[in-house]
Design a protein around this motif. Structure first.
Motif, PDB file in Angstrom:
ATOM      1  N   ASP A  53      -4.566  13.532  -9.048  1.00 39.55           N
ATOM      2  CA  ASP A  53      -3.758  13.419 -10.267  1.00 39.55           C
ATOM      3  C   ASP A  53      -4.663  13.171 -11.467  1.00 39.55           C
ATOM      4  OD1 ASP A  53      -1.964  12.855 -12.279  1.00 39.55           O
ATOM      5  OD2 ASP A  53      -0.614  11.704 -10.988  1.00 39.55           O
ATOM      6  N   ARG A  54      -4.909  14.204 -12.231  1.00 38.47           N
ATOM      7  CA  ARG A  54      -5.828  14.098 -13.373  1.00 38.47           C
ATOM      8  C   ARG A  54      -5.226  13.343 -14.549  1.00 38.47           C
ATOM      9  NH1 ARG A  54     -10.305  17.526 -13.152  1.00 38.47           N
ATOM     10  NH2 ARG A  54     -10.391  18.788 -11.272  1.00 38.47           N
ATOM     11  N   SER A  55      -3.923  13.107 -14.514  1.00 37.39           N
ATOM     12  CA  SER A  55      -3.295  12.360 -15.610  1.00 37.39           C
ATOM     13  C   SER A  55      -3.537  10.860 -15.492  1.00 37.39           C
ATOM     14  CB  SER A  55      -1.786  12.627 -15.637  1.00 37.39           C
ATOM     15  OG  SER A  55      -1.139  12.039 -14.520  1.00 37.39           O
ATOM     16  N   VAL A  56      -3.939  10.402 -14.317  1.00 40.36           N
ATOM     17  CA  VAL A  56      -4.145   8.972 -14.077  1.00 40.36           C
ATOM     18  C   VAL A  56      -5.633   8.646 -14.140  1.00 40.36           C
ATOM     19  CG1 VAL A  56      -3.902   7.086 -12.418  1.00 40.36           C
ATOM     20  CG2 VAL A  56      -2.072   8.774 -12.676  1.00 40.36           C
ATOM     21  N   ARG A  57      -5.980   7.703 -14.980  1.00 41.35           N
ATOM     22  CA  ARG A  57      -7.378   7.312 -15.171  1.00 41.35           C
ATOM     23  C   ARG A  57      -7.713   5.972 -14.522  1.00 41.35           C
ATOM     24  NH1 ARG A  57     -10.288   9.748 -19.528  1.00 41.35           N
ATOM     25  NH2 ARG A  57      -9.207  11.578 -20.323  1.00 41.35           N
ATOM     26  N   VAL A  58      -6.707   5.109 -14.341  1.00 47.65           N
ATOM     27  CA  VAL A  58      -6.905   3.789 -13.754  1.00 47.65           C
ATOM     28  C   VAL A  58      -5.692   3.472 -12.885  1.00 47.65           C
ATOM     29  CG1 VAL A  58      -7.342   1.341 -14.198  1.00 47.65           C
ATOM     30  CG2 VAL A  58      -8.162   3.050 -15.820  1.00 47.65           C
ATOM     31  N   VAL A  59      -5.935   2.739 -11.793  1.00 50.91           N
ATOM     32  CA  VAL A  59      -4.857   2.318 -10.901  1.00 50.91           C
ATOM     33  C   VAL A  59      -4.828   0.793 -10.852  1.00 50.91           C
ATOM     34  CG1 VAL A  59      -3.954   2.386  -8.543  1.00 50.91           C
ATOM     35  CG2 VAL A  59      -5.127   4.395  -9.502  1.00 50.91           C
ATOM     36  N   VAL A  60      -3.631   0.222 -10.944  1.00 47.74           N
ATOM     37  CA  VAL A  60      -3.427  -1.217 -10.762  1.00 47.74           C
ATOM     38  C   VAL A  60      -2.658  -1.401  -9.467  1.00 47.74           C
ATOM     39  CG1 VAL A  60      -2.316  -3.303 -11.655  1.00 47.74           C
ATOM     40  CG2 VAL A  60      -3.438  -1.696 -13.238  1.00 47.74           C
ATOM     41  N   LEU A  61      -3.143  -2.273  -8.592  1.00 49.32           N
ATOM     42  CA  LEU A  61      -2.461  -2.578  -7.337  1.00 49.32           C
ATOM     43  C   LEU A  61      -1.872  -3.978  -7.440  1.00 49.32           C
ATOM     44  CD1 LEU A  61      -1.755  -1.716  -4.461  1.00 49.32           C
ATOM     45  CD2 LEU A  61      -3.916  -2.717  -3.709  1.00 49.32           C
ATOM     46  N   ALA A  62      -0.558  -4.076  -7.269  1.00 53.56           N
ATOM     47  CA  ALA A  62       0.150  -5.342  -7.467  1.00 53.56           C
ATOM     48  C   ALA A  62       1.063  -5.619  -6.284  1.00 53.56           C
ATOM     49  CB  ALA A  62       0.966  -5.286  -8.762  1.00 53.56           C
ATOM     50  N   GLY A  63       1.663  -6.811  -6.284  1.00 54.43           N
ATOM     51  CA  GLY A  63       2.615  -7.198  -5.254  1.00 54.43           C
ATOM     52  C   GLY A  63       3.884  -7.740  -5.882  1.00 54.43           C
ATOM     53  N   GLU A  64       5.036  -7.367  -5.354  1.00 54.87           N
ATOM     54  CA  GLU A  64       6.328  -7.836  -5.856  1.00 54.87           C
ATOM     55  C   GLU A  64       6.642  -9.205  -5.254  1.00 54.87           C
ATOM     56  OE1 GLU A  64       9.116  -7.977  -8.289  1.00 54.87           O
ATOM     57  OE2 GLU A  64       8.289  -5.940  -8.147  1.00 54.87           O
ATOM     58  N   GLY A  65       7.323 -10.047  -5.997  1.00 55.00           N
ATOM     59  CA  GLY A  65       7.767 -11.328  -5.465  1.00 55.00           C
ATOM     60  C   GLY A  65       6.761 -12.445  -5.639  1.00 55.00           C
ATOM     61  N   LYS A  66       6.708 -13.350  -4.681  1.00 55.48           N
ATOM     62  CA  LYS A  66       5.930 -14.581  -4.812  1.00 55.48           C
ATOM     63  C   LYS A  66       4.467 -14.440  -4.409  1.00 55.48           C
ATOM     64  CE  LYS A  66       9.897 -17.666  -4.081  1.00 55.48           C
ATOM     65  NZ  LYS A  66      10.441 -18.766  -3.244  1.00 55.48           N
ATOM     66  N   ALA A  67       4.092 -13.312  -3.802  1.00 56.20           N
ATOM     67  CA  ALA A  67       2.728 -13.186  -3.289  1.00 56.20           C
ATOM     68  C   ALA A  67       2.176 -11.790  -3.530  1.00 56.20           C
ATOM     69  CB  ALA A  67       2.694 -13.495  -1.794  1.00 56.20           C
ATOM     70  N   PHE A  68       0.861 -11.705  -3.570  1.00 50.36           N
ATOM     71  CA  PHE A  68       0.199 -10.400  -3.634  1.00 50.36           C
ATOM     72  C   PHE A  68       0.335  -9.714  -2.285  1.00 50.36           C
ATOM     73  CE2 PHE A  68      -3.711  -7.874  -2.964  1.00 50.36           C
ATOM     74  CZ  PHE A  68      -3.520  -6.912  -3.966  1.00 50.36           C
ATOM     75  N   CYS A  69      -0.198 -10.321  -1.226  1.00 47.21           N
ATOM     76  CA  CYS A  69      -0.087  -9.743   0.112  1.00 47.21           C
ATOM     77  C   CYS A  69      -0.524 -10.760   1.154  1.00 47.21           C
ATOM     78  CB  CYS A  69      -0.934  -8.481   0.224  1.00 47.21           C
ATOM     79  SG  CYS A  69      -0.892  -7.721   1.861  1.00 47.21           S
ATOM     80  N   ALA A  70       0.323 -10.946   2.165  1.00 50.95           N
ATOM     81  CA  ALA A  70       0.041 -11.930   3.217  1.00 50.95           C
ATOM     82  C   ALA A  70      -0.647 -11.320   4.433  1.00 50.95           C
ATOM     83  CB  ALA A  70       1.341 -12.611   3.641  1.00 50.95           C
ATOM     84  N   GLY A  71      -1.147 -10.108   4.310  1.00 50.23           N
ATOM     85  CA  GLY A  71      -1.870  -9.505   5.428  1.00 50.23           C
ATOM     86  C   GLY A  71      -0.962  -8.709   6.338  1.00 50.23           C
ATOM     87  N   HIS A  72      -1.381  -8.515   7.582  1.00 51.62           N
ATOM     88  CA  HIS A  72      -0.602  -7.731   8.539  1.00 51.62           C
ATOM     89  C   HIS A  72       0.699  -8.433   8.904  1.00 51.62           C
ATOM     90  CE1 HIS A  72      -3.380  -4.465   9.235  1.00 51.62           C
ATOM     91  NE2 HIS A  72      -4.376  -5.308   9.427  1.00 51.62           N
ATOM     92  N   ASP A  73       1.660  -7.627   9.332  1.00 57.36           N
ATOM     93  CA  ASP A  73       2.952  -8.145   9.772  1.00 57.36           C
ATOM     94  C   ASP A  73       2.817  -8.581  11.226  1.00 57.36           C
ATOM     95  OD1 ASP A  73       5.562  -8.486  10.711  1.00 57.36           O
ATOM     96  OD2 ASP A  73       6.373  -6.980   9.352  1.00 57.36           O
ATOM     97  N   LEU A  74       2.652  -9.883  11.455  1.00 52.48           N
ATOM     98  CA  LEU A  74       2.396 -10.393  12.797  1.00 52.48           C
ATOM     99  C   LEU A  74       3.578 -10.173  13.743  1.00 52.48           C
ATOM    100  CD1 LEU A  74       0.515 -13.721  11.977  1.00 52.48           C
ATOM    101  CD2 LEU A  74      -0.450 -11.490  12.566  1.00 52.48           C
ATOM    102  N   LYS A  75       4.800 -10.254  13.209  1.00 46.45           N
ATOM    103  CA  LYS A  75       5.975 -10.014  14.062  1.00 46.45           C
ATOM    104  C   LYS A  75       5.980  -8.584  14.567  1.00 46.45           C
ATOM    105  CE  LYS A  75       9.109 -13.537  12.229  1.00 46.45           C
ATOM    106  NZ  LYS A  75      10.427 -13.793  11.575  1.00 46.45           N
ATOM    107  N   GLU A  76       5.664  -7.648  13.697  1.00 48.46           N
ATOM    108  CA  GLU A  76       5.599  -6.250  14.118  1.00 48.46           C
ATOM    109  C   GLU A  76       4.494  -6.048  15.157  1.00 48.46           C
ATOM    110  OE1 GLU A  76       5.787  -2.292  11.569  1.00 48.46           O
ATOM    111  OE2 GLU A  76       3.698  -2.945  11.748  1.00 48.46           O
ATOM    112  N   MET A  77       3.369  -6.711  14.951  1.00 43.11           N
ATOM    113  CA  MET A  77       2.255  -6.579  15.892  1.00 43.11           C
ATOM    114  C   MET A  77       2.631  -7.063  17.290  1.00 43.11           C
ATOM    115  SD  MET A  77      -0.850  -7.788  13.371  1.00 43.11           S
ATOM    116  CE  MET A  77      -2.056  -7.959  14.699  1.00 43.11           C
ATOM    117  N   ARG A  78       3.511  -8.054  17.379  1.00 43.86           N
ATOM    118  CA  ARG A  78       3.913  -8.584  18.684  1.00 43.86           C
ATOM    119  C   ARG A  78       4.945  -7.708  19.382  1.00 43.86           C
ATOM    120  NH1 ARG A  78       1.587 -10.575  21.868  1.00 43.86           N
ATOM    121  NH2 ARG A  78       3.118 -12.022  22.738  1.00 43.86           N
ATOM    122  N   GLU A  79       5.564  -6.784  18.640  1.00 44.55           N
ATOM    123  CA  GLU A  79       6.567  -5.908  19.241  1.00 44.55           C
ATOM    124  C   GLU A  79       5.945  -4.885  20.173  1.00 44.55           C
ATOM    125  OE1 GLU A  79       8.665  -4.300  15.926  1.00 44.55           O
ATOM    126  OE2 GLU A  79       9.648  -6.198  15.426  1.00 44.55           O
TER     127      GLU A  79
END
Length: 267
Positions: A53-79
């Motif tokens: 995408d040549r129209s985009v020059r910079v990317v911002v990575l964000a998280g919705e809610g109270k946290a940026f990111c808590a890592g892997h989904d441990l419950k899913e990993m146990r399934e």
């Protein structure tokens, strides 16, 4: 429709574009934006689209809610704890991290709340990171019996070996000022200044010639892992290619003539 059902209908990753800046937001707030396989696939899809995408020059990575990111989904990993499932999950995560480094646009992590385990890996993988004063960082897998091996790859490319190893074997949280001292993030700001600071940096980068930024980002990561002589060879070739671009030649001419910089053509 219940609130939970409504949340399930929302996209796991959202994108908003404005003035050449694409904000990619992890959108799983009730799970602290944990990286399920579906989230990783959605994030990889958005990053892959950005690559061309040549129209985009910079990317911002964000998280919705109270946290940026808590890592892997441990419950899913146990399934599904089969070797095949684990290899697929961690392989997909590695693919996402590599894609962040491979796309031509600089990626800025906008960090609030916690960034733990693979979430801390995301911060370390992004080219730049700005965090609020209250943010906390940890490679905390060891606390549940899981050494943060994949986060270690990004962490050790930001933080000195002894500091990185301490984080990995203790699982202790760092506050934002300590993360800044360690080299994990670029800036710490009050919460009310986070968006302004992130966008100021994004706009500053977006004002530079995109072709030169793309050349430079690609070289930056290649030369880090090369022997010194090979790094200089790659750098010389990159400088040559960069200097042959229309933007570089116009910029040098304007500098010599003491004229304003031209409008950049892009990549």
């Amino acid at each position: 429709m219940t609130a939970a059902a409504h949340l399930e209908d929302q996209p796991l990753v959202t994108r908003n574009d404005e003035d050449g800046i694409a904000t990619i937001t992890l959108n799983r707030p009730t799970k602290f934006n944990a990286l399920s396989m579906a989230v990783l696939e959605a994030l990889l899809s958005e990053l892959t689209k950005l690559e061309e995408d040549r129209s985009v020059r910079v990317v911002v990575l964000a998280g919705e809610g109270k946290a940026f990111c808590a890592g892997h989904d441990l419950k899913e990993m146990r399934e599904d704890t089969s070797r095949e499932a684990m290899q697929a999950l961690f392989g997909k995560c590695s693919e996402v991290m590599l894609k962040i480094s491979q796309i031509p646009q600089p990626v800025i992590a906008r960090v609030h709340g916690i960034a733990t385990a693979a979430g801390c890996q995301l911060v370390a993988t992004c080219d730049l990171a700005i965090a609020v004063e209250e943010a906390r960082f940890a490679t905390s897998g060891i606390n549940v019996g899981l050494f943060c091996s994949t986060p270690m790859v990004a962490l050790t490319r930001n933080v000195t070996p002894k500091k990185a190893f301490e984080m990995l074997v203790t699982g202790d949280f760092l506050d934002a000022q300590t993360a800044l001292q360690y080299g994990l993030i670029n800036h710490v700001v009050p919460a009310e200044k986070l968006d302004e600071t992130v966008m100021d940096m994004a706009r500053k980068i977006a004002s530079k010639p995109a072709v030169s930024i793309a050349y430079g980002k690609q070289l930056f990561y290649k030369q880090l892992e090369a022997a010194r002589a090979a790094a200089y060879d790659m750098a010389a070739e990159t400088m040559t290619c960069n200097m042959l671009t229309e933007d570089a030649q116009a910029g040098v001419d304007a500098f010599i003539a003491k004229q304003p910089m031209p409008a950049w053509k892009g990549r």
